[in-house]
Design a protein around this motif. Structure first.
Motif, mmCIF file in Angstrom:
data_model
loop_
_atom_site.group_PDB
_atom_site.id
_atom_site.type_symbol
_atom_site.label_atom_id
_atom_site.label_comp_id
_atom_site.label_asym_id
_atom_site.label_seq_id
_atom_site.Cartn_x
_atom_site.Cartn_y
_atom_site.Cartn_z
ATOM 1 N N ILE A 270 36.185 76.165 72.139
ATOM 2 C CA ILE A 270 36.020 77.576 72.496
ATOM 3 C C ILE A 270 37.133 77.954 73.451
ATOM 4 O O ILE A 270 37.338 77.312 74.487
ATOM 5 N N ILE A 271 37.914 78.969 73.070
ATOM 6 C CA ILE A 271 39.022 79.411 73.921
ATOM 7 C C ILE A 271 38.670 80.800 74.463
ATOM 8 O O ILE A 271 38.467 81.742 73.680
ATOM 9 N N GLN A 272 38.565 80.920 75.778
ATOM 10 C CA GLN A 272 38.245 82.226 76.384
ATOM 11 C C GLN A 272 39.552 82.941 76.706
ATOM 12 O O GLN A 272 40.453 82.362 77.307
ATOM 13 N N THR A 273 39.640 84.207 76.316
ATOM 14 C CA THR A 273 40.880 84.950 76.544
ATOM 15 C C THR A 273 40.592 86.447 76.636
ATOM 16 O O THR A 273 39.578 86.928 76.132
ATOM 17 N N PHE A 274 41.503 87.165 77.297
ATOM 18 C CA PHE A 274 41.376 88.630 77.346
ATOM 19 C C PHE A 274 42.038 89.260 76.122
ATOM 20 O O PHE A 274 41.928 90.435 75.883
ATOM 21 N N ASN A 275 42.800 88.445 75.380
ATOM 22 C CA ASN A 275 43.554 89.002 74.262
ATOM 23 C C ASN A 275 43.456 88.094 73.035
ATOM 24 O O ASN A 275 44.395 87.378 72.714
ATOM 25 N N LEU B 32 37.660 81.961 69.223
ATOM 26 C CA LEU B 32 38.281 82.710 70.318
ATOM 27 C C LEU B 32 37.224 83.662 70.877
ATOM 28 O O LEU B 32 36.604 84.421 70.129
ATOM 29 N N VAL B 33 37.006 83.595 72.188
ATOM 30 C CA VAL B 33 35.989 84.455 72.799
ATOM 31 C C VAL B 33 36.699 85.527 73.634
ATOM 32 O O VAL B 33 37.504 85.201 74.514
ATOM 33 N N ASP B 34 36.400 86.786 73.352
ATOM 34 C CA ASP B 34 37.040 87.904 74.049
ATOM 35 C C ASP B 34 36.289 88.174 75.352
ATOM 36 O O ASP B 34 35.222 88.776 75.365
ATOM 37 N N ILE B 35 36.859 87.706 76.497
ATOM 38 C CA ILE B 35 36.074 87.852 77.735
ATOM 39 C C ILE B 35 36.147 89.268 78.307
ATOM 40 O O ILE B 35 35.329 89.637 79.126
ATOM 41 N N LYS B 36 37.090 90.070 77.823
ATOM 42 C CA LYS B 36 37.137 91.476 78.275
ATOM 43 C C LYS B 36 35.863 92.170 77.782
ATOM 44 O O LYS B 36 35.158 92.842 78.513
ATOM 45 N N GLU B 37 35.562 91.906 76.495
ATOM 46 C CA GLU B 37 34.369 92.441 75.841
ATOM 47 C C GLU B 37 33.107 91.893 76.536
ATOM 48 O O GLU B 37 32.163 92.631 76.813
ATOM 49 N N LYS B 38 33.106 90.598 76.851
ATOM 50 C CA LYS B 38 31.918 89.962 77.466
ATOM 51 C C LYS B 38 31.660 90.538 78.865
ATOM 52 O O LYS B 38 30.514 90.725 79.249
ATOM 53 N N HIS B 39 32.744 90.801 79.612
ATOM 54 C CA HIS B 39 32.569 91.397 80.949
ATOM 55 C C HIS B 39 31.953 92.788 80.804
ATOM 56 O O HIS B 39 31.081 93.170 81.575
ATOM 57 N N ARG B 40 32.438 93.534 79.794
ATOM 58 C CA ARG B 40 31.965 94.899 79.594
ATOM 59 C C ARG B 40 30.469 94.893 79.260
ATOM 60 O O ARG B 40 29.700 95.719 79.725
#
Length: 782
Positions: A648-653, A440-448
């Protein structure tokens, strides 16, 4: 049998004789039947009983079931338009009347049945039309994907004059200046040495013969073309031997057989890539040997494409395929073959509509991927669920039903745990390959941390690069087609809306247009905002087209394909894309949920889910169950042959409980949680649901009607009636929509509930103001 009946003065419809009796109708004078259309029955007794059940259970009329069951070629009406089949040349075989119609069609592109009546000056025109269809002089117009043509293969041969080996030297002498034509003649003789019939395509592909060269030889009268008609699903040679089952498959197979002794329906819960199809194949073989018919139901047409190849390998001469991408004539062929119990229609592979074929000795129905929402029909009526209707159909034939899925629907699994269905589990992948690893990839973190390139996280890009380096293939999943769902003005915030529906228009970059996915409305992409004139237009959100475009920039050397509704139009749309992917002509395939269904590719090592949040936050009590199923199914496309795949699943949560359950493959845990919620909030499998939808073009009229209905339902069902409520999309095709949900508690009689709803409906439609309001009942709104 079918009969033609007259309505009013000029309209003629096709009807079906349901029963014969001696009591004259009261209150009106019965008209004579206009004429009988069939020589022998087209529909059998069991079908009629099944249709009655569908009409009663799904609360629609028998006529609606009849209409959707028969291929439209059987439903001749006086509104039907008739077109000429341009390839027909043999005019001498036509009778006088047939020739008159044939002649009229030379001057007019299409005729209606009424015009034909005028041309012939008589009323009985249906037998003539029927004969013309059989002689392939005319086609009956419906929404046809690819007009029916018999499949013709083009061959070439010498004309009579030159068909003599002694004339060869004379011929070559004559063509001494035409070098290319001479080469074609020599190539022809080379092929002729090994073959009797020579296909034009062989000359072109193997010897590089040009079509211009061939045309000159034909024009000179040396060669001539001829055509041979071939069957659509043809099969060369004998059927192959079935693969030997692994130990875990054999155990499951035996368990299914022993369950069938006591239970009519069995659920096979086998993880993705556990080889469920091989078990089905073995079961099918046993039944075909006993001369029984088998129906294999699939949710998606895309799936049938891949499965046809696998099944015709084993059962070529028994297999027929039936679904809506087939033209009307092909569907009629299958219907007649099933009716006449022909061998080549003993195994039917099809989507939900194949339930309606005239089976006479059905032995087994396999419902593959039984959890799929596509098994439920939404519009028009009958709004049936193919899985449930299949179980009833099997019951009428004393046949068995096998439901297969890696992620069964909660209702089915509940029935299996309660002992209503048999349950067989298969928990080992074929070849003992491990289930894919899920990250699971946290895209909120990646954007930050600024680690995103477009909609791709650095992790996903790295993994794609790895896969491409090892010459492996990648599937990327984004459940939204088009480029972007919203175009927004940066100055005033306006976004273009569909004039007929309550949705914003989706931007499609390929044709540079805005399109509505509900009614099909489209307009060119504007250069500036229509509200304030600003040229700063920006897109929000992303669909498959945008993923495809970003991939082309990130991986310039990779071949990228896209599979969604826009790229799979036409009968062979799916075949082309899946064929290319199978032959490794596509490295990365981007697609919508079509990709998640049981497709089998050996070389896929990585699956990426671009954004998992949209599915999870959908306003529906099944959103979590559906998201779990979709993601596990998509993940199951990875690492099916040798090495373990990655997902790989990209998600904000990433801490969402459903995503956690997907990453650990815990179906049981998800099932228990969902069951608790369903019990708490009174939803299926404990309570049953009937949805009532009302539509009208005037909002005020609709609102008055909905308020009236709301009061009536509340009086009868108290707290079990919800509504009226406005759905998230409140207007489609210029009709405003409101809906009600009626919940039926476990002990309450379903029949009485339905009678009460029908009573309300009849009273509602007796009120003059409310009569134009469309009233739709959807039972078991899964």
């Amino acid at each position: 049998m079918r009969v033609a009946v007259e309505f009013g003065k000029s309209k003629i419809y096709t009807a079906l004789v349901f029963s014969i009796h001696k009591e004259a109708p009261v209150g009106y004078e019965a008209k004579d039947i206009y004429q009988i259309l069939d020589e022998k029955p087209l529909v059998n007794e069991i079908q009629l009983q099944h249709w009655e059940w569908i009409a009663k259970y799904y609360m629609c009329s028998l006529g609606e079931v009849f209409r959707s069951a028969l291929p439209s070629a059987f439903l001749l009406e006086s509104e039907t338009t008739i077109l000429l089949n341009t390839s027909f040349k043999n005019e001498d075989t036509l009778s006088e009347d047939e020739f008159l119609i044939f002649e009229a069609l030379q001057f007019q592109s299409q005729l209606s049945v009424n015009q034909i009546m005028e041309i012939l000056g008589k009323k009985t025109v249906f037998p003539i039309i029927k004969d013309l269809i059989e002689k392939e002089v005319i086609v009956v117009k419906e929404h046809i994907y690819e007009q029916y043509k018999p499949k013709l293969v083009k061959y070439i041969q010498f004309t009579q004059k030159w068909n003599d080996s002694e004339k060869l030297s004379e011929l070559l002498e004559m063509l001494s200046r035409a070098k290319k034509q001479r080469e074609i003649i020599l190539a022809y003789f080379q092929l002729k040495a090994t073959k009797n019939e020579i296909k034009v395509i062989e000359l072109q592909e193997d010897f590089g013969a040009s079509s211009a060269g061939l045309k000159s030889l034909v024009d000179k009268g040396i060669l001539e073309y001829y055509y041979i008609q071939t069957d659509r699903i043809h099969f060369d040679g004998k059927s192959q031997e079935i693969k030997k089952l692994t130990t875990s498959q054999t155990t499951a197979f035996k368990a299914i057989k022993s369950n069938f002794k006591t239970k009519q329906t069995v659920l096979l819960k086998g993880i993705t890539s556990s080889g469920k199809t091989e078990i089905y194949v073995k079961l099918i073989k046993e039944l075909l040997q006993n001369k029984k018919q088998v129906l294999y139901l699939l949710p998606e047409i895309a799936l049938t494409t891949q499965l046809i190849e696998r099944l015709q390998f084993y059962f070529g001469e028994y297999l027929s395929v039936f679904h809506s991408k087939y033209s009307m004539n092909e569907r009629v062929e299958v219907w007649n073959n099933v009716l006449e119990k022909k061998q080549k229609a003993q195994l039917i592979l099809g989507a939900r509509s194949s339930l309606f074929l005239p089976y006479s000795n059905l032995g087994l129905i396999i419902v593959d991927e039984e959890h799929e929402p596509s098994f439920k029909q939404f519009d028009p009526a009958p709004r049936y669920h193919a899985r449930d209707a299949a179980i009833v159909l099997a019951n009428k034939h004393n046949a068995k039903v096998l439901l297969g899925s890696a992620t069964p629907s909660i209702e089915t699994f509940y029935n299996a745990t309660q002992g209503k269905y048999g349950l067989v589990e298969l928990n080992e992948r074929f070849g003992k390959v491990l289930l894919p690893e899920i990250f699971l990839v946290d895209i909120k973190e990646k954007h930050r941390k600024k680690r995103m390139k477009g909609h791709f996280s650095d992790d996903l890009i790295l993994q794609i690069e790895d896969a491409l380096k090892n010459r492996e293939q990648v599937i990327l999943f984004q459940n939204r087609r088009g480029f972007a769902p919203i175009v927004e003005c940066e100055t005033c915030g306006e976004s273009p809306q569909c004039p007929n529906c309550d949705v914003s228009l989706t931007y499609h970059s390929l044709k540079n247009e805005l399109r509505c996915h509900y009614c099909g409305y489209k307009q060119a992409m504007p250069h500036n905002c229509f509200a304030c004139g600003s040229e700063k237009l920006n897109t929000k959100g992303f669909g498959t087209e945008q993923v495809e475009q970003e991939l082309q920039q990130l991986f310039e050397n990779a071949n990228i394909g896209r599979m969604d509704l826009d790229t799979t139009r036409g009968k062979y749309g799916y075949q082309k894309i899946l064929g290319k992917f199978k032959n490794h002509e596509i490295d990365i395939l981007v697609g919508t949920q079509m990709l998640s269904k049981g497709l089998d590719f050996e070389n896929v090592s990585l699956v990426g889910v671009m954004n998992a949040d949209a599915m999870l936050n959908f306003p529906d009590f099944r959103a979590h169950e559906r998201s779990y199923q979709l993601m596990v199914q998509v993940a199951g496309r990875a690492g099916r042959a040798k090495k373990r795949g990655k997902v790989i699943i990209q998600t904000f949560n990433p801490y969402h409980q459903i995503l956690q359950q997907v990453s650990t493959h815990s179906f049981e845990e998800m099932y228990k949680e969902q069951l608790n919620e369903r019990w708490q909030y009174k939803y299926p499998p404990y309570y049953r649901i009937i949805k009532v939808i009302v539509k009208h073009k005037n909002y005020t009229t609709l609102d008055e009607g909905a308020q009236w209905l709301g009061k009536s339902f509340n009086n009868i069902f108290k707290e079990n009636a919800l509504g009226p409520a406005i759905p998230s999309i409140s207007k489609i095709r210029n009709l405003y929509i409101q809906q009600f949900i009626i919940k039926i508690p476990p002990k309450q009689s379903i029949t009485k509930t339905k009678d009460a709803i029908l009573k309300v409906k009849n009273t509602f439609q007796a009120i003059r103001n409310f009569r134009p309001i469309k009233f739709i009942i959807d039972v078991d709104n899964y």
